[in-house]
Design a protein around this motif. Sequence first.
Motif, mmCIF file in Angstrom:
data_model
loop_
_atom_site.group_PDB
_atom_site.id
_atom_site.type_symbol
_atom_site.label_atom_id
_atom_site.label_comp_id
_atom_site.label_asym_id
_atom_site.label_seq_id
_atom_site.Cartn_x
_atom_site.Cartn_y
_atom_site.Cartn_z
ATOM 1 N N ARG A 153 -1.527 23.916 -3.962
ATOM 2 C CA ARG A 153 -1.685 23.675 -2.527
ATOM 3 C C ARG A 153 -2.379 22.358 -2.231
ATOM 4 N N GLY A 154 -3.387 21.999 -3.010
ATOM 5 C CA GLY A 154 -4.161 20.799 -2.726
ATOM 6 C C GLY A 154 -5.443 21.116 -1.979
ATOM 7 N N PRO A 155 -6.272 20.108 -1.741
ATOM 8 C CA PRO A 155 -7.591 20.316 -1.138
ATOM 9 C C PRO A 155 -7.531 20.540 0.373
ATOM 10 N N ALA A 156 -8.677 20.909 0.926
ATOM 11 C CA ALA A 156 -8.815 21.060 2.383
ATOM 12 C C ALA A 156 -9.231 19.724 2.975
ATOM 13 N N ILE A 157 -8.345 19.117 3.749
ATOM 14 C CA ILE A 157 -8.571 17.775 4.296
ATOM 15 C C ILE A 157 -9.015 17.904 5.750
ATOM 16 N N THR A 158 -10.129 17.297 6.092
ATOM 17 C CA THR A 158 -10.678 17.394 7.437
ATOM 18 C C THR A 158 -10.248 16.212 8.293
ATOM 19 N N GLU A 159 -10.527 16.300 9.598
ATOM 20 C CA GLU A 159 -10.234 15.197 10.495
ATOM 21 C C GLU A 159 -11.058 13.964 10.130
ATOM 22 N N GLU A 160 -12.267 14.185 9.642
ATOM 23 C CA GLU A 160 -13.080 13.045 9.185
ATOM 24 C C GLU A 160 -12.412 12.341 8.013
ATOM 25 N N ASP A 161 -11.832 13.108 7.108
ATOM 26 C CA ASP A 161 -11.102 12.511 5.984
ATOM 27 C C ASP A 161 -9.909 11.694 6.488
ATOM 28 N N TYR A 183 0.860 -1.179 0.000
ATOM 29 C CA TYR A 183 0.000 0.000 0.000
ATOM 30 C C TYR A 183 0.899 1.234 0.000
ATOM 31 N N THR A 184 0.618 2.170 -0.894
ATOM 32 C CA THR A 184 1.359 3.425 -0.910
ATOM 33 C C THR A 184 0.425 4.551 -0.464
ATOM 34 N N VAL A 185 0.966 5.487 0.283
ATOM 35 C CA VAL A 185 0.190 6.634 0.756
ATOM 36 C C VAL A 185 0.814 7.906 0.196
ATOM 37 N N THR A 186 -0.004 8.680 -0.518
ATOM 38 C CA THR A 186 0.387 10.002 -1.002
ATOM 39 C C THR A 186 -0.639 10.987 -0.464
ATOM 40 N N LEU A 187 -0.251 11.776 0.512
ATOM 41 C CA LEU A 187 -1.204 12.653 1.184
ATOM 42 C C LEU A 187 -1.618 13.839 0.315
ATOM 43 N N ASN A 188 -0.768 14.249 -0.603
ATOM 44 C CA ASN A 188 -1.085 15.397 -1.456
ATOM 45 C C ASN A 188 -0.669 15.113 -2.894
ATOM 46 N N PRO A 189 -1.346 14.161 -3.565
ATOM 47 C CA PRO A 189 -0.984 13.821 -4.938
ATOM 48 C C PRO A 189 -1.280 14.992 -5.882
ATOM 49 N N SER A 190 -0.906 14.833 -7.129
ATOM 50 C CA SER A 190 -1.037 15.961 -8.051
ATOM 51 C C SER A 190 -1.218 15.482 -9.481
ATOM 52 N N LEU A 191 -1.656 16.402 -10.317
ATOM 53 C CA LEU A 191 -1.467 16.290 -11.749
ATOM 54 C C LEU A 191 -0.221 17.106 -12.074
ATOM 55 N N ASP A 192 0.751 16.496 -12.718
ATOM 56 C CA ASP A 192 1.964 17.203 -13.093
ATOM 57 C C ASP A 192 1.854 17.645 -14.551
ATOM 58 N N TYR A 193 1.785 18.956 -14.757
ATOM 59 C CA TYR A 193 1.710 19.533 -16.099
ATOM 60 C C TYR A 193 3.123 19.960 -16.483
ATOM 61 N N ILE A 194 3.709 19.214 -17.401
ATOM 62 C CA ILE A 194 5.113 19.405 -17.771
ATOM 63 C C ILE A 194 5.167 20.057 -19.155
ATOM 64 N N VAL A 195 5.853 21.193 -19.225
ATOM 65 C CA VAL A 195 5.949 21.896 -20.499
ATOM 66 C C VAL A 195 7.404 22.263 -20.784
ATOM 67 N N ARG A 196 7.732 22.327 -22.061
ATOM 68 C CA ARG A 196 9.022 22.851 -22.479
ATOM 69 C C ARG A 196 8.788 24.136 -23.256
ATOM 70 N N VAL A 197 9.467 25.170 -22.852
ATOM 71 C CA VAL A 197 9.358 26.481 -23.493
ATOM 72 C C VAL A 197 10.759 26.902 -23.913
ATOM 73 N N ILE A 222 -2.447 20.984 -9.063
ATOM 74 C CA ILE A 222 -1.717 20.895 -10.333
ATOM 75 C C ILE A 222 -0.331 21.471 -10.096
ATOM 76 N N ASN A 223 0.685 20.692 -10.392
ATOM 77 C CA ASN A 223 2.070 21.155 -10.309
ATOM 78 C C ASN A 223 2.576 21.419 -11.721
ATOM 79 N N VAL A 224 2.974 22.651 -11.974
ATOM 80 C CA VAL A 224 3.456 23.040 -13.296
ATOM 81 C C VAL A 224 4.981 23.002 -13.292
ATOM 82 N N LYS A 225 5.536 22.254 -14.216
ATOM 83 C CA LYS A 225 6.988 22.120 -14.321
ATOM 84 C C LYS A 225 7.409 22.654 -15.689
ATOM 85 N N VAL A 226 8.080 23.797 -15.684
ATOM 86 C CA VAL A 226 8.477 24.475 -16.906
ATOM 87 C C VAL A 226 9.952 24.194 -17.179
ATOM 88 N N LYS A 227 10.228 23.608 -18.332
ATOM 89 C CA LYS A 227 11.601 23.302 -18.724
ATOM 90 C C LYS A 227 12.008 24.281 -19.821
#
Length: 299
Positions: free
Chosen positions: A105-113, A3-17, A90-95
């Motif tokens: 930043r990610g979502p607001a996670i409650t104690e119930e979550d 089991y892997t735990v990622t508390l704040n996963p993301s979509l990584d938007y990778i661009v080359r400019v 969303i994490n933007v990575k500009v190359k």
Amino acid sequence: MIYTVTLNPSLDYIVRVDGMRLGTINRTAFEQILPGGKGVNVSIVLGNLGHGSRALGFTAGFTGSELERLCGEAGVDCDFIRVERGMTRINVKVKSDEETELNGRGPAITEEDVEALLAKLDGLGADDTLVLSGSVPACLPSDMYERLMLRVAGRGVRVVVDAERELLTRSLPHRPFLVKPNNHELGDIFGVTLSRRDEVVPYARRLQEQGAANVLVSMAGEGGVLVAQTGQVFESAAARGTVVNSVGAGDSSVAGFLAGLMETGSYEAAFRMALAAGSASAFSDHLATRAEVEALLSA
């Protein structure tokens, strides 16, 4: 099961400019969107190596739905907690001439979550491994890793921790099966600079003295070191190749270590696969595949 735990996963938007300039319009020469987060990367590489895992953590909003879809395409079994407020970051990575990152930043996670996530760990037992990777978002308590480890304590679950500074050191009294700092992170813990493999060993042993069973230290171009719970020390130079992207290399090393240990029961073989998996990801624009890892192992 792993089991892997990622508390704040993301979509990584990778661009080359090409020749990016601030204060004006820039157009991309290349772009892609990938599922992101250290634990997610571990799950993807484990799948590429032929080993199943289940990804846990938190997702929210339309970006969370897309993250889960992309994980599914990559063959990852997802069991994320859906959070009501906010969205998966969303994490933007500009190359360009230099690399620039803008991390959300990610979502607001409650104690119930949090309690819902903890409840998912109640079925883990002696045949299971729990991988805790990455940072803890600001909306969660700083002892989050400790809470997760306490939830599985006494059941023989093997816990892997890949985190920086206090997150790692505070896990040590709970006796993790494996910790994986890089040489810079290890040096930061003890206030020293570590650049050679022989310099790493005594500090890795100090982590063992504080509770870690096995310490795997990745060192990018210098290779890596494993100080095993058997007392053995393994070290190796890095494989030869051109680094394309270092993102995910450390996560790939964790996956390689676990896959190698499951397949052979040998710490030496696990270490070799860890280094090969990390290098395979660094030498490619995607995460390591089985064929790429085996090619490096046989080189």
